[in-house]
Every structure is written in structure tokens, then in C-alpha cells.
Design an enzyme around this catalytic site. Sequence first.
Site, short mmCIF file in Angstrom:
data_model
loop_
_atom_site.label_atom_id
_atom_site.label_comp_id
_atom_site.label_asym_id
_atom_site.label_seq_id
_atom_site.Cartn_x
_atom_site.Cartn_y
_atom_site.Cartn_z
N LYS A 167 0.80 -1.09 0.00
CA LYS A 167 0.13 -0.05 0.10
C LYS A 167 0.98 1.33 -0.07
O LYS A 167 0.34 2.15 -0.65
CB LYS A 167 -0.97 0.09 1.48
CG LYS A 167 -2.09 -0.93 1.12
CD LYS A 167 -2.93 -0.84 2.24
CE LYS A 167 -2.06 -0.98 3.45
NZ LYS A 167 -2.32 -1.68 4.63
N ARG B 172 -10.14 2.35 10.10
CA ARG B 172 -9.81 1.08 10.86
C ARG B 172 -11.15 0.35 11.40
O ARG B 172 -11.20 -0.78 11.67
CB ARG B 172 -8.80 1.03 11.74
CG ARG B 172 -7.47 1.38 11.19
CD ARG B 172 -7.11 -0.13 10.39
NE ARG B 172 -5.94 0.10 9.53
CZ ARG B 172 -4.51 0.13 9.97
NH1 ARG B 172 -4.14 0.09 11.32
NH2 ARG B 172 -3.78 -0.12 9.00
N ARG C 254 12.02 -10.99 3.92
CA ARG C 254 12.73 -9.79 4.45
C ARG C 254 13.99 -10.32 5.36
O ARG C 254 13.69 -10.85 6.10
CB ARG C 254 12.02 -8.63 4.99
CG ARG C 254 11.21 -7.72 4.19
CD ARG C 254 10.25 -6.83 4.85
NE ARG C 254 9.32 -6.49 4.21
CZ ARG C 254 8.06 -5.93 4.54
NH1 ARG C 254 7.94 -5.77 5.70
NH2 ARG C 254 7.13 -5.49 3.86
N ARG D 244 13.12 -10.80 11.19
CA ARG D 244 12.22 -10.29 12.32
C ARG D 244 11.11 -11.46 12.86
O ARG D 244 10.56 -12.10 11.98
CB ARG D 244 11.44 -9.02 12.13
CG ARG D 244 12.67 -7.90 12.28
CD ARG D 244 12.05 -6.58 11.80
NE ARG D 244 10.64 -6.62 12.01
CZ ARG D 244 9.72 -5.55 11.61
NH1 ARG D 244 10.33 -4.51 11.19
NH2 ARG D 244 8.47 -5.56 12.05
N ARG E 229 -1.06 -12.66 11.43
CA ARG E 229 -1.62 -11.28 11.37
C ARG E 229 -2.61 -10.90 10.35
O ARG E 229 -3.43 -9.94 10.43
CB ARG E 229 -0.07 -10.41 10.97
CG ARG E 229 0.74 -10.26 11.91
CD ARG E 229 2.18 -9.58 11.73
NE ARG E 229 2.12 -8.59 10.99
CZ ARG E 229 3.28 -8.00 10.46
NH1 ARG E 229 4.38 -8.88 10.30
NH2 ARG E 229 3.24 -7.10 9.45
#
Length: 214
Positions: free
Chosen positions: A13, A88, A122, A155, A166
Site C-alpha cells: 500500500k 480501521r 525480508r 524479524r 497477522r
Amino acid sequence: MNIVILGPPGAGKGTYARLLSEKYTIPTISVGDLFRKAITDETKLGKSVKNYLSSGELVPDKIVIEVVKNRLEEEDCKKGFLLDGYPRTVPQAEAMMNFNRIDVAFNFVVPDDVIASRIGGRRTCSKCGAIFHLINVPPKVEGICDICGGTLIQRVDEKPQIIKNRLEIFREKTKPVADYLRTKGLVVDIDANYPIEEIDKIIDQCENYLQTLR
Ligand SMILES: [Zn+2]
């Protein structure tokens, strides 16, 4: 052009917002950035936001709405804006409809497994924080930061199972907002399942729709 950006974490996004913002010379309003700035500036708002966040609570709608409303009243938003990270919740969406005309909510759709591999690839430097990606931005030497020679780590919140969780939480929490905006006829789904080299195909879909509004 007043645009809302919807989509899960890892859908890209931020990148789409930046490209559209440059194209149409309208600012991107990111609620996360507004909060971070308020915290850095140590304003009254910043202090209260910091309290909520550090105790792991959501910032109450009343505060979020106030912050966004004030920001959208600023001069640079007169021509239009891109709204990222808001609304949200349904009350936030309702408030938004009252204080601003919204032209469209672009909903960037990417399959979960694609997001998982994007985020899962990542690697972050444990020393300087530089971010690499196993496929898109690989380091010259595996596991080592190009910049400072530090060790690259994955991470915890970027591990596949955590990403899946998530995404599920995200969907559950934001579904009512997307449904609400859909009933208002504002949602336009954008197929964002393209590799980074073909990002034009994603932006073109947005532009084609915006053309129809002119
Ligand atoms: Zn480094």
C-alpha cells in the site's frame, strides 16, 4: 480526488500510495505517520497516543477521528488526498463520510501466500537496521549486511506463521469497514498480485478508474 487505501499488511500500500501521490500531486495522509510525528514532537496528543500504544491498547476512535479530521482540513488537502491506515473501524468510517466526500476506496488484493513470501523474504540488519529481501534486494553475501557487515536476521513478526496470524487478525478486524464502504458503493478492488517489475499494471487499474470520475 479523495482516495482511501485499503489492503492487508504487506500488500504494498505504501508504494502504491506514493506513486499515486506523485502522479496526482496530492498528499498521502498516513495515520501511523501522524501518530509518530505527534509522539516525536511531544504534543499533548502525542503523549496520550504513546500511553495507549505502550500499554498495547488501540488508540480510541475519538482521538483517531480528531487527528485525521484536523489533518484533512489543512491547505494541501484541498485538491485531494490519499488516506492510508484509516478508517480501521466502522465508527471511523462513518465519521469520515460526515466530514469529507470520499471518491473511492481502492482495495488492494493480494493472495495470502504471496504476502507471506514477500514479507517472509525480508531480512533486517541486526546492527544498522537496513532491510534486504532474499529475492528482490538480496545482499551481496548471504546473511551479511552490504552496508555495515552486520548479521542479517529475520524479524520474529516476519516469520511465516506469524504473518498468517497477522493476516487473519487483519481480515477479521477490517472486514466490517470494507463491508461498510462496499455498501456505500465506494470500494474498487485492485488486483495487486504482480511482481514489483510490473507495478504499472497495478497503478494503471487505479488510474483507469480515476479517469471515469473526471
Ligand atoms: Zn547493517
